[in-house]
Design a protein around this motif. Sequence first.
Motif, PDB file in Angstrom:
ATOM      1  N   VAL A  97       0.840  -1.205   0.000  1.00 19.40           N
ATOM      2  CA  VAL A  97       0.000   0.000   0.000  1.00 19.40           C
ATOM      3  C   VAL A  97       0.876   1.257   0.000  1.00 19.40           C
ATOM      4  N   GLU A  98       1.917   1.260   0.850  1.00 22.85           N
ATOM      5  CA  GLU A  98       2.816   2.420   0.926  1.00 22.85           C
ATOM      6  C   GLU A  98       3.429   2.716  -0.445  1.00 22.85           C
ATOM      7  N   PHE A  99       3.930   1.659  -1.106  1.00 20.41           N
ATOM      8  CA  PHE A  99       4.613   1.876  -2.383  1.00 20.41           C
ATOM      9  C   PHE A  99       3.637   2.258  -3.490  1.00 20.41           C
ATOM     10  N   TRP A 100       2.476   1.615  -3.537  1.00 17.89           N
ATOM     11  CA  TRP A 100       1.496   1.963  -4.568  1.00 17.89           C
ATOM     12  C   TRP A 100       1.037   3.406  -4.398  1.00 17.89           C
ATOM     13  N   GLN A 101       0.841   3.837  -3.167  1.00 20.73           N
ATOM     14  CA  GLN A 101       0.435   5.226  -2.946  1.00 20.73           C
ATOM     15  C   GLN A 101       1.532   6.187  -3.362  1.00 20.73           C
ATOM     16  N   ARG A 102       2.760   5.794  -3.093  1.00 18.93           N
ATOM     17  CA  ARG A 102       3.870   6.659  -3.510  1.00 18.93           C
ATOM     18  C   ARG A 102       3.916   6.777  -5.028  1.00 18.93           C
ATOM     19  N   ALA A 103       3.557   5.697  -5.723  1.00 21.44           N
ATOM     20  CA  ALA A 103       3.515   5.707  -7.185  1.00 21.44           C
ATOM     21  C   ALA A 103       2.231   6.333  -7.719  1.00 21.44           C
ATOM     22  N   ARG A 104       1.290   6.674  -6.807  1.00 20.75           N
ATOM     23  CA  ARG A 104       0.000   7.250  -7.163  1.00 20.75           C
ATOM     24  C   ARG A 104      -0.752   6.339  -8.132  1.00 20.75           C
ATOM     25  N   ASP A 105      -0.746   5.051  -7.834  1.00 24.22           N
ATOM     26  CA  ASP A 105      -1.437   4.050  -8.646  1.00 24.22           C
ATOM     27  C   ASP A 105      -2.652   3.555  -7.861  1.00 24.22           C
ATOM     28  N   ASP A 106      -3.832   4.018  -8.250  1.00 22.85           N
ATOM     29  CA  ASP A 106      -5.044   3.679  -7.502  1.00 22.85           C
ATOM     30  C   ASP A 106      -5.393   2.199  -7.602  1.00 22.85           C
ATOM     31  N   GLU A 107      -5.196   1.608  -8.770  1.00 20.76           N
ATOM     32  CA  GLU A 107      -5.547   0.195  -8.919  1.00 20.76           C
ATOM     33  C   GLU A 107      -4.629  -0.683  -8.075  1.00 20.76           C
ATOM     34  N   GLY A 108      -3.332  -0.391  -8.103  1.00 25.65           N
ATOM     35  CA  GLY A 108      -2.406  -1.151  -7.275  1.00 25.65           C
ATOM     36  C   GLY A 108      -2.722  -0.992  -5.800  1.00 25.65           C
ATOM     37  N   THR A 109      -3.032   0.252  -5.385  1.00 23.13           N
ATOM     38  CA  THR A 109      -3.391   0.500  -3.988  1.00 23.13           C
ATOM     39  C   THR A 109      -4.614  -0.312  -3.595  1.00 23.13           C
TER      40      THR A 109
END
Length: 989
Positions: free
Chosen positions: A915-927
Amino acid sequence: MKLVFKIFGPTRLRMGGRFVGNWGRAKDRALLAILLLRRGGPVTTEELIRWLWDDPPAAVRKTLHSTVTRVRKAVAALVPSLQLSHDNGRYRLEIDETCVDYWQFRSLVGDAERAARHGEYEDARVLLRRALEMWDVPLADLRTRWADFQRQRLTAEVLLPTQYALLDSHHRLGDHRAVLELLDEIQADHLLDQKLAAHRIRALHGFGRYDEANQYYRDFRRRFVAETGRNPCAELQALQQKSIEGDDSPAPTSTARNTPAAEAPGPRDGVELCPMGDLPHDLWNFVGRENLLAELDECLDRWIANRGGGVIALDGFPGIGKTSLVIHWAHRVRDRFPDGQLYLDLRGFASESRIEPADAVVHLLVALGAAVELVPAGEARRKKLRSLLAGRRVLLILDNAANAAHVRPLLPLLTNCLILVTSRNQLTGLAVWHGAQRMTVLPLSDDQSTEWLGNHLGTRARGEPRALHTLASMCGGLPLAMQIVGQHVSSHHERRLADLVAELRDQRSMLSIGDGHENAILRTVFSWSYTTLTDDSKRLFRLLGIHPGPEFGVEVAAALLGSSTPDTRVQLDELVGAHLVHQTAIDRYRMHDLLWEYARGRVLDENTESRSDATARMLDWYLHTSNNADEAIAPLIERVPVPPPRAEVRPGRFDDDRSAMRWFRREKTNLIDVTHLAARLGFHRHAAPLPSTFIDAFRRMGFCEDLVPVFDIAVRAAKVLQDKDREASSFNNLGSTLESLREFDRAGQCFQTAYDLYAELGDRAGCSAALHNLGTHRVRTRQYDEGIEFYRRSWSLSTGIGLPGEEVRASRRLAWAYVQAGRHLDAMPQYEHALGLSRTIDDLRMQGTILAELGELHYTTGDSGAAARCCREALTLYRKSFHPSGAGLAHTVLALVAADRKEWREARLDARKAVEFWQRARDDEGTARALDVLGRALLALGQPEAAIEEWSRALSLFRALDHPRAETLRTELDRLMESIPRLRSTWTA
């Protein structure tokens, strides 16, 4: 001695003035790294074998002897004085610490520790930052289990303590924003570290964000107890009590000799934005304004009594002292705002760098310590700001607004704040529609002006009271005019005040023709300071009027002059001494907006050719410095060449990704503004390529919205130049930017236009890139067959054109498209092919991406063991070449594997990291995917309420994406809620 060896990352030697990493055999590089790590300490044969082999060969000692011989020859050829000795079964390499990067790191840390012991925390911070910039995965050429264990030990015993020390220096200097930024970088890998948690809570306290600190502690405690079975340490519990009580005890005070205010990084450079509880300095010689101060006090009393929001609108002529008044008042009433004070200069009258409402939201979020890059643009950021200020008693100063419309969009977000707006224009609209209390700042009286100047000039003023009174009255009651006049008088201590009065009267009569009273005064006093400058400094002041904003660095000033940086510093020092320029950091300067406008008028004194040459040099500097920074953050990307700079221009250069990104953050506003300036003045050869040099950095920082208008400029400039190559590249970049903003229709049109232009040029590499983008567009819009066909064509074109990076990219994306279409058997060999290619060109980031995606494919096809191996290898590579979305995917897959094995604690930990990394990448689907598996893990661990919270977040994201998982997740949430009746009333899905 100078640096000769590097063991951070692959083992590298300095050869021919540069570091080489592909020398010798892999075991040679590995063995040398071990000896350099020990630096003169003995290493036994048995230790070397354990380092170098998991399963030693039969003739391991003979093999080791041959390896040592080759290394001894390589070292002797490089540094003849070095001896690799062998005595009684022990090897030793005596070497000075300055020759090895790891030991340079340790030396810098030691110097920092000594500085901190003497209270010199700013010096310690500088040294620690230099050290951490050097850090990379140690001994990367060693891939044994023992080496992995030793790397973990170095991280725990060397890297983490250094990061602790830097956090401590930030904290002692009161730089809470720097604490939070560093924690955002490192804390995802240490979620249960109590020292890091304590630093985060202290920083939140420093911003006055006690509710957020309280919530963070509760979340941390829940994780910590679940993982360890123990409560957090006493220090954390004491900090929690402070959060509950809202204890605002002061931060430790630095005793450092030199502790300038920390430069606050933000989304736009040069914006005066103060963290909670911090304001610009008050004026010690402030006089007058008693009526306005009393009126402001009355407004504050009413605001406190009403317990709601309030707006004060303050207007007055430029230079009248509006900002000084509100800052002075804010300092007087500081203790009446328990939750802090914020200051933001909106630059409403700076044509190139005005802060629009959406930008103001970003600046305020940064001032409040929010990680703005993790919050999607638009309404999400507005909601975040509203939530951070909800229920808090905060004074917000919005200085230098253009008009009421400039601030009106912000008011609904600040309903609990007392808002103080200043402007040169009357803010009638705020009074009519928002009930603002309007006030007008008038010029100081002659007596007040005389008192002000007398305080500034001291005993000298008392000797000529009549001349002092005349001089003060000639300033028209304008504090800005008096400040500059006072400086001028002070610098001519040998002359009588009466003589200076006569001189000012003569100049004023010449400059005032056709101007209003106040304009005449300001032009007169500006001219007085300007005419005393040396010719070189006058020319620099004039040329600074070309720069599109009032904030600039010394290097671009040198480019404007066509001079060297040291010579330019001499001129800037003179401008600072004359109060025409303000120095904000070692190499950063800013002009008052009125002085900047004055410089823009004086630049017309330069002839047309001189102005054009200076503009071209400035644009050259920005273009090439930005291009160099882009190469530092993405060295393997193929770029359209940019025209060479003029001979007298010295663009900035960057050693690494971090220093380049710091430059981009600082220059963000200027890069946008110079692109607009280049287009407006017809410098199309600069306007066309500039946006392509900062697209990757802006995406990393989360500012895709700012890229659309500048790439529109780039397209138009390329068309004017009839440069179809640059036009196609700009369309490609514009399309990818629009796609990231989910504007799919226009993105597809841009990609198709780019392909048509490349095809017309016969550019195979360009066609491959455009087809690649068309493939991504089709897959993202679920047109899988078309997407696969575009990827096949891209891959076919990329082979054999001498650009292996493009071939790897096309091969990997074709495999990804097969996966999205459910064609797993086709995807597997395609991924293996792409992985092999990426290893031949040593592209670590791409290798990590392919391994993470291959791991996901193995998981999907039922091979959990292979999935875990691929993802762990990917994460190892990402430690060397960070890629947040790739790390997010790898942790997501590891969480899924752990969940399938019922290893719920491991699943929860990996899901949280994902979750931390997906949010850092601003990827909603990954999050959303990571939150989905996190909810499963929490439910299995007996935490249904926490599971509901995470699944609710995932559902919101899946719905926004129109993802098929939304419906099934909704059903699962309904079922879970029905099993917990007491929670049913809170369920709002």
